[in-house]
Enzyme design. Structure first.
Site: not given
Ligand code: GLA
Length: 399
Positions: A37, A179, A229
């Site tokens: 993660e 994702d 983020y």
């Molecule tokens: C979100 C982002 C991914 C990744 C996750 C954390 O889902 O879209 O790209 O960075 O957070 O692992």
């Protein structure tokens, strides 16, 4: 509902909205990340799987040949949205749901692949804001639809990157590549160990019926998520700069320790999470391959602790689920548990003995309710296939 049934449901909804049958239907799954993660934007490893929850999009050419793309949704996504294909494409105001499909459409147009005008209807079983990549599912479903509409199939890596760009440029979220990759490349009964630097995917079989992945949605969504983020990304870049490496993928725990005095404590802890998580992820893949569930489960617990204490992206509700799971322990059927996805709410994923799923779900649900006052949503999912075309059926499409 099976994927085929979902396709039929979406076709019906399309017919209700637009008064005719759709010509094309495409689907893309959400995902859970088993481990790895906040490593994707640090060139590290991730280990996600596609889940049996999907975004479906049905479409037909515009009536009367209008040069516009109309998007509607069955969900509480808000107002229908129209993209004028005769003008240069640009994002809708920030926060508009239609930025996801519009951003993907813009990516195709930028590559010289332009569909004619069309009407589209979207239906999704991926809960939004649940950390299960509802946005990637929408992007990848749209891209798959546009491929089948135009007959131009993109290379899967390019397709995932186009969808990621849509998220950056249209939705304004500086996400990594995990994702979109798993939504494109997911494989039934497999996890995907993805090296986010080389973009090399490696399939890890996950079909032993004696273990299951149990997902618990905390049903909390903390709005600070997306700003935090971007902040984490910046902190990782700051750490890499101090360490003199291109990305934290190139850093070691020893080098980090040496540089501790030259770093702010927060930046140090962010880097420590990323460096240790990049180590844990391929290790967990190997342990899962070897059916060493206890060791894999322990790595999941370690990942959670690191995300909670060093990366600070967990929240009280996610911690509560993990604590309850830990309390049940291996004797009660739980090997490991951790938050999954970006964090600040959303879901936790647990590796559970299949025979114990019912008892474990009951206990987690009841204790979680007692601790937080919130009703959790839980489901078990097998690793599912990535994006697909439901109509025209691939074998009858002639492509
Ligand atoms: C979100 C982002 C991914 C990744 C996750 C954390 O889902 O879209 O790209 O960075 O957070 O692992």
């Amino acid at each position: 509902m099976t994927l085929a049934k979902l396709g039929e449901f979406t076709a019906d909804q399309f017919a209700r909205a637009y008064g005719r049958a759709p010509q094309w239907i495409a689907a893309a799954p959400g995902r859970v990340n088993v481990i790895g993660e906040h490593t994707d934007y640090n060139d590290g490893f991730v280990l996600p799987m596609a889940i049996e929850l999907y975004t479906i999009i049905a479409a037909a050419p515009s009536a009367g040949g209008a040069a516009q793309a109309r998007f509607r949704s069955t969900g509480n996504h808000g107002e229908p949205a129209t993209v004028d294909l005769a003008k240069p494409l640009k994002p809708f105001p920030k926060g508009a749901w239609a930025n996801y499909p519009a951003g993907v459409l813009a990516g195709f147009v930028a590559r010289g692949i332009s569909p004619g005008g069309f009407d589209a209807l979207i239906h999704s079983t991926v809960p939004s804001g649940g950390g299960l990549s509802s946005s990637a599912a929408l992007e990848v479903a749209t891209a798959t639809l546009l491929e089948t509409m135009t007959g131009k199939t993109l290379d899967p890596v390019e397709k995932a990157l186009l969808c990621q760009q849509a998220e950056h440029q249209y939705a304004g979220v500086p996400c990594g590549i995990m994702d979109q990759f798993i939504s494109v490349m997911g494989r039934k009964d497999h996890l995907l160990l993805l090296d986010c630097r080389s973009r090399q995917p490696q399939l890890i079989p996950m079909s032993d019926p004696s273990v299951s992945l149990l997902v618990t949605n905390t049903n909390v969504k903390h709005e600070l998520g997306s700003g935090q983020y971007a902040k984490r990304r910046a902190q990782c870049e700051a750490a890499a700069k101090i360490l003199g490496v291109a990305s934290l993928r190139d850093a070691t725990a020893a080098a980090l320790q040496k540089a501790k005095s030259r770093m702010d404590d927060v930046v140090f802890r962010r880097a420590r999470h990323v460096i240790t998580e990049i180590e844990r992820t391929p290790l967990a893949a190997r342990r899962l391959e070897a059916s060493d569930w206890s060791a894999a489960g322990q790595l999941m617990y370690d990942s959670h602790a690191s995300l909670r204490d060093d990366y600070e992206v967990s929240c009280a509700e996610l911690d509560a689920v993990v604590e309850i799971a830990k309390g049940i322990g291996e004797r009660g059927g739980v090997y490991g548990c951790r938050m999954t996805g970006g964090g600040f709410g959303g879901c936790a994923v647990a590796l559970v003995k299949t025979g114990a799923v019912a008892a474990v779900s009951k206990k987690i649900g009841a204790d979680y309710k007692r601790k937080t006052g919130i009703e959790a949503t839980m489901f078990v999912t097998r690793p599912a296939s990535g994006a697909s075309v439901l109509k025209p059926k691939p074998e009858s499409s002639g492509r």
